[in-house]
Design a protein around this motif. Structure first.
Motif, mmCIF file in Angstrom:
data_model
loop_
_atom_site.group_PDB
_atom_site.id
_atom_site.type_symbol
_atom_site.label_atom_id
_atom_site.label_comp_id
_atom_site.label_asym_id
_atom_site.label_seq_id
_atom_site.Cartn_x
_atom_site.Cartn_y
_atom_site.Cartn_z
ATOM 1 N N ARG A 1 -4.357 -8.851 2.230
ATOM 2 C CA ARG A 1 -4.855 -7.899 1.238
ATOM 3 C C ARG A 1 -5.559 -6.709 1.880
ATOM 4 N NH1 ARG A 1 -1.846 -10.279 -1.328
ATOM 5 N NH2 ARG A 1 -1.918 -10.916 -3.506
ATOM 6 N N ASP A 2 -5.373 -6.512 3.177
ATOM 7 C CA ASP A 2 -5.979 -5.384 3.886
ATOM 8 C C ASP A 2 -5.330 -4.084 3.399
ATOM 9 O OD1 ASP A 2 -6.876 -3.465 5.643
ATOM 10 O OD2 ASP A 2 -6.462 -4.615 7.460
ATOM 11 N N GLU A 3 -6.086 -3.286 2.656
ATOM 12 C CA GLU A 3 -5.528 -2.080 2.049
ATOM 13 C C GLU A 3 -5.171 -1.005 3.082
ATOM 14 O OE1 GLU A 3 -4.609 -0.975 -0.936
ATOM 15 O OE2 GLU A 3 -4.947 -2.870 -2.007
ATOM 16 N N VAL A 4 -5.795 -1.037 4.245
ATOM 17 C CA VAL A 4 -5.429 -0.084 5.287
ATOM 18 C C VAL A 4 -4.044 -0.416 5.835
ATOM 19 C CG1 VAL A 4 -6.027 0.817 7.571
ATOM 20 C CG2 VAL A 4 -7.830 0.356 5.892
ATOM 21 N N ARG A 5 -3.828 -1.686 6.059
ATOM 22 C CA ARG A 5 -2.538 -2.148 6.593
ATOM 23 C C ARG A 5 -1.474 -2.222 5.507
ATOM 24 N NH1 ARG A 5 -2.254 -7.818 10.017
ATOM 25 N NH2 ARG A 5 -0.019 -7.839 10.546
ATOM 26 N N TYR A 6 -1.884 -2.620 4.304
ATOM 27 C CA TYR A 6 -0.946 -2.816 3.190
ATOM 28 C C TYR A 6 -1.450 -2.070 1.951
ATOM 29 C CZ TYR A 6 0.562 -6.749 6.123
ATOM 30 O OH TYR A 6 1.002 -7.536 7.175
ATOM 31 N N PRO A 7 -1.230 -0.769 1.853
ATOM 32 C CA PRO A 7 -1.669 -0.029 0.662
ATOM 33 C C PRO A 7 -1.072 -0.635 -0.607
ATOM 34 C CG PRO A 7 -0.966 1.468 2.412
ATOM 35 C CD PRO A 7 -0.580 0.090 2.858
ATOM 36 N N ASN A 8 -1.872 -0.622 -1.686
ATOM 37 C CA ASN A 8 -1.451 -1.248 -2.954
ATOM 38 C C ASN A 8 -1.027 -2.702 -2.706
ATOM 39 O OD1 ASN A 8 -1.736 1.246 -4.443
ATOM 40 N ND2 ASN A 8 0.181 1.912 -3.504
ATOM 41 N N ALA A 9 -1.922 -3.423 -2.060
ATOM 42 C CA ALA A 9 -1.577 -4.755 -1.562
ATOM 43 C C ALA A 9 -1.232 -5.739 -2.666
ATOM 44 C CB ALA A 9 -2.728 -5.307 -0.719
ATOM 45 N N THR A 10 -1.725 -5.542 -3.879
ATOM 46 C CA THR A 10 -1.416 -6.477 -4.956
ATOM 47 C C THR A 10 0.006 -6.310 -5.480
ATOM 48 O OG1 THR A 10 -2.307 -4.968 -6.632
ATOM 49 C CG2 THR A 10 -3.837 -6.593 -5.678
ATOM 50 N N GLN A 11 0.651 -5.219 -5.143
ATOM 51 C CA GLN A 11 2.012 -4.972 -5.611
ATOM 52 C C GLN A 11 3.040 -5.524 -4.631
ATOM 53 O OE1 GLN A 11 2.713 -0.884 -6.773
ATOM 54 N NE2 GLN A 11 0.609 -0.636 -7.510
ATOM 55 N N PHE A 12 4.212 -5.884 -5.162
ATOM 56 C CA PHE A 12 5.297 -6.419 -4.345
ATOM 57 C C PHE A 12 6.173 -5.249 -3.908
ATOM 58 C CE2 PHE A 12 9.321 -8.472 -3.402
ATOM 59 C CZ PHE A 12 8.940 -9.661 -2.800
ATOM 60 N N ILE A 13 6.050 -4.857 -2.629
ATOM 61 C CA ILE A 13 6.740 -3.663 -2.119
ATOM 62 C C ILE A 13 7.407 -4.005 -0.790
ATOM 63 C CG2 ILE A 13 6.503 -1.219 -1.522
ATOM 64 C CD1 ILE A 13 3.853 -1.198 -3.037
ATOM 65 N N PRO A 14 8.642 -4.481 -0.794
ATOM 66 C CA PRO A 14 9.315 -4.821 0.474
ATOM 67 C C PRO A 14 9.449 -3.635 1.413
ATOM 68 C CG PRO A 14 10.496 -5.731 -1.412
ATOM 69 C CD PRO A 14 9.466 -4.806 -1.965
ATOM 70 N N GLU A 15 9.514 -2.416 0.845
ATOM 71 C CA GLU A 15 9.716 -1.224 1.664
ATOM 72 C C GLU A 15 8.599 -1.017 2.690
ATOM 73 O OE1 GLU A 15 12.118 -0.858 -2.002
ATOM 74 O OE2 GLU A 15 10.039 -1.438 -1.564
ATOM 75 N N ARG A 16 7.462 -1.656 2.490
ATOM 76 C CA ARG A 16 6.357 -1.493 3.454
ATOM 77 C C ARG A 16 6.729 -2.042 4.836
ATOM 78 N NH1 ARG A 16 1.877 -2.651 1.043
ATOM 79 N NH2 ARG A 16 2.468 -3.647 -0.925
ATOM 80 N N PHE A 17 7.768 -2.870 4.892
ATOM 81 C CA PHE A 17 8.198 -3.433 6.172
ATOM 82 C C PHE A 17 9.425 -2.721 6.750
ATOM 83 C CE2 PHE A 17 5.896 -6.958 4.119
ATOM 84 C CZ PHE A 17 4.943 -7.190 5.113
ATOM 85 N N LEU A 18 9.758 -1.556 6.189
ATOM 86 C CA LEU A 18 10.888 -0.772 6.681
ATOM 87 C C LEU A 18 10.415 0.589 7.151
ATOM 88 C CD1 LEU A 18 13.519 -1.508 3.861
ATOM 89 C CD2 LEU A 18 13.431 -2.541 6.141
ATOM 90 N N THR A 19 11.051 1.101 8.186
ATOM 91 C CA THR A 19 10.782 2.450 8.655
ATOM 92 C C THR A 19 11.518 3.442 7.755
ATOM 93 O OG1 THR A 19 12.699 2.521 10.122
ATOM 94 C CG2 THR A 19 10.669 1.558 11.004
ATOM 95 N N ALA A 20 11.279 4.727 7.991
ATOM 96 C CA ALA A 20 11.974 5.764 7.214
ATOM 97 C C ALA A 20 13.479 5.693 7.444
ATOM 98 C CB ALA A 20 11.438 7.146 7.611
ATOM 99 N N GLU A 21 13.894 5.169 8.584
ATOM 100 C CA GLU A 21 15.331 5.050 8.891
ATOM 101 C C GLU A 21 15.937 3.767 8.316
ATOM 102 O OE1 GLU A 21 12.968 5.622 11.281
ATOM 103 O OE2 GLU A 21 13.285 7.804 11.101
ATOM 104 N N GLY A 22 15.120 2.910 7.700
ATOM 105 C CA GLY A 22 15.632 1.687 7.089
ATOM 106 C C GLY A 22 15.646 0.491 8.010
#
Length: 539
Positions: free
Chosen positions: A427-448
């Motif tokens: 739940r570290d908001e610096v590392r995982y912004p909007n940590a309560t939301q399910f956002i798989p894209e947080r583990f992808l770079t801009a290139e995918g």
């Protein structure tokens, strides 16, 4: 006269051990101040006399309280619940520094009063550090280490695909199908046992034990038995005897879970029926040791094998339940995943492990599932010796037995429990912004492509106590998630008028934390039916 004497006796029975706990708490706090030699304990909320911080902690979900306290007291904090001390590590870096880099000192487990009474004593994962734990872990590691875990992959895919058939046939029983899949993977690896897709007798035993043992791992029940262990010995007609009956039921199911599949392997070996499993391999290996060592080895083998079954069934099915909830709440996620799968695989086959590197979004979904609702929000350790970290005093774990009372009233205390707060890390908001939301894209770079951040580096634990079955567990979860995404759709359930049924998720906090059963509609994709699925599986 009789009716007045019983409450008085009961009150006295509770008062005597409670008094010893109070005196022991005072004694240990005084000794702690003497041992610290000027080094302060980690910061934390001011404890009340005797009660400590017990009234301030959410006893059902303590990880949330500790995460809130992080903002006020810092990354490493101290709390006391009655006589039990806790040092909470709220960041991955602190957990790595203590539990991995100083693992020689932090590889013990705290005493949990409910484990033995509720039949959980076989679970070596919760054992305190010692020779028996090392033997169990060595047996376990020989089967589930990274290189040998590869051999299970064809079986894991086959089980995942059978789970899809069951889901299409009876989607309302989705939780049962997940549990059967998880148990089947472990039963195949450990006992070479092929459970029936539904209503299997050994799977039934596992489910019954899990249901009966849930109280064993709740903080309030553990605290009750730690302070008042005599409740396990009071007559059945006395108030409070329900705890004893609960424990007896769980213990009975535990014995069946340990012995039934083990005897299945023994009978097959005696009949010269070829068996390829963890248990058969070690029964054969045992013959090279002296007869005097067989009893210890057999005990360790039973404990290691049953721990594998329990761990796999609870953790893997819990992750899949969490994944399903996330898909129901975020349909855009599974739709994007299906577009990726269709582009890479087409629609004529299902994913296998060779496809895993080519499906980064599916991998990102798995990572986000592990992060979003970690199934083990708190991971407890205990220190063998007191320590100084960042100028703070870390008390050691210990076992103190008060011998001034009868054996049936023995009170166990354990010094400090060192807790890795996985919830706070996730739940570290610096590392995982909007940590309560399910956002798989947080583990992808801009290139995918995938980032270097993998929650498996903390969700499986740390140091010598890291989950020994993590390689097999990771493959099981991936095979299930990838196969489900390729074949199924996940929607809200609808009422008689066709309107979506919205709900607030509830959670079960047992050996693993997972969503309770929730209304949803799991259905095959338009091009998937039993005929097409059988054709795909055959081809």
């Amino acid at each position: 006269m009789m009716s007045n004497s019983i409450p008085s006796a009961t009150a006295l029975a509770f008062l005597v051990p409670a008094s010893f706990v109070a005196l022991d708490t005072i004694r240990r706090l005084v000794r702690s101040r003497r041992e610290r030699k000027g080094s302060p304990l980690p910061p934390g909320p001011t404890p009340l006399p005797l009660l400590g911080n017990a009234l301030s902690v959410d006893i059902e979900e303590p990880w949330k309280t500790y995460t809130e306290w992080k903002a006020a007291y810092g990354d490493v904090l101290y709390a006391r619940l009655l006589d039990q001390e806790f040092v909470i590590l709220n960041t991955q870096s602190d957990a790595v520094e203590l539990l991995e880099k100083r693992s020689q000192n932090y590889s013990d487990r705290p005493f949990i009063a409910t484990l033995e009474p509720y039949g959980m004593g076989f679970n070596f994962i919760l054992d305190q550090h010692g020779e028996q734990w090392r033997l169990c872990r060595r047996i376990f590691h020989q089967t589930f280490r990274a290189d040998t875990a590869f051999a299970f992959r064809p079986m894991q895919l086959r089980r995942a695909r059978q789970m899809i058939v069951n889901l299409i046939d009876d989607p309302d029983q989705y939780a049962s199908h997940y549990s059967t899949f998880s148990a089947a993977v472990a039963l195949s690896a450990v006992y070479d046992y092929e459970p029936s897709p539904r209503n299997d007798p050994i799977v039934h035993i596992i489910h019954r034990f899990i249901a009966a043992s849930i109280p064993a791992v709740t903080p309030e029940k553990s605290l009750l038995l730690k302070v008042f262990p005599f409740v396990l010995h009071i007559p059945d007609w006395l108030p409070g005897s329900s705890v004893k009956r609960e424990a007896r039921t769980a213990s009975d199911w535990a014995n069946k879970m340990v012995e039934t599949p083990y005897q299945y392997v023994q009978k097959r070996m005696e009949a010269s029926d070829p068996v390829f499993s963890m248990v058969s391999d070690h029964i054969t290996r045992m013959q090279q040791y002296d007869e005097s060592y067989h009893a210890d080895y057999t005990s360790a083998l039973k404990r290691a094998s049953t721990s594998a079954i329990l761990g796999s069934t609870e953790t893997t099915s819990s992750v899949i339940l969490t994944f399903t909830l996330a898909m129901v709440q975020n349909p855009h996620v599974w739709k994007r995943a299906q577009a990726e799968i269709d582009t890479v695989l087409g629609m004529d086959r299902l994913p296998d492990f060779d496809d895993r590197p080519s499906l980064p979004y599916v991998e990102a979904i798995l990572r986000e599932t592990m992060r979003w609702r970690p199934i083990t929000p708190l991971i407890p350790h205990a220190a063998s010796s007191s320590d100084i970290y960042k100028g703070l005093y870390i008390p050691k774990g210990m076992s103190c037995v008060c011998t001034k009372i009868p054996p049936s009233h023995i009170i166990n205390t354990t010094g400090a429990t060192i807790v890795a707060n996985i919830w706070a890390i996730s739940r570290d908001e610096v590392r995982y912004p909007n940590a309560t939301q399910f956002i798989p894209e947080r583990f992808l770079t801009a290139e995918g492509t995938l980032t270097d951040d993998d929650p498996a580096e903390y969700t499986f634990g740390f140091g010598r106590r890291i989950c020994p079955g993590r390689h097999t567990a990771n493959s099981s979860v991936w095979s299930a998630i990838a196969t489900m995404l390729a074949t199924l759709e996940f929607c809200l359930a609808t009422d008689a008028e066709g309107k979506d049924i919205t709900f607030e998720p509830k959670y079960v906090n047992g050996l693993a934390c997972h969503p309770d059963i929730f209304p949803c509609r799991i259905s095959p994709r338009p091009h998937i039916n039993k005929t097409s699925l059988e054709r795909i599986l055959a081809g």
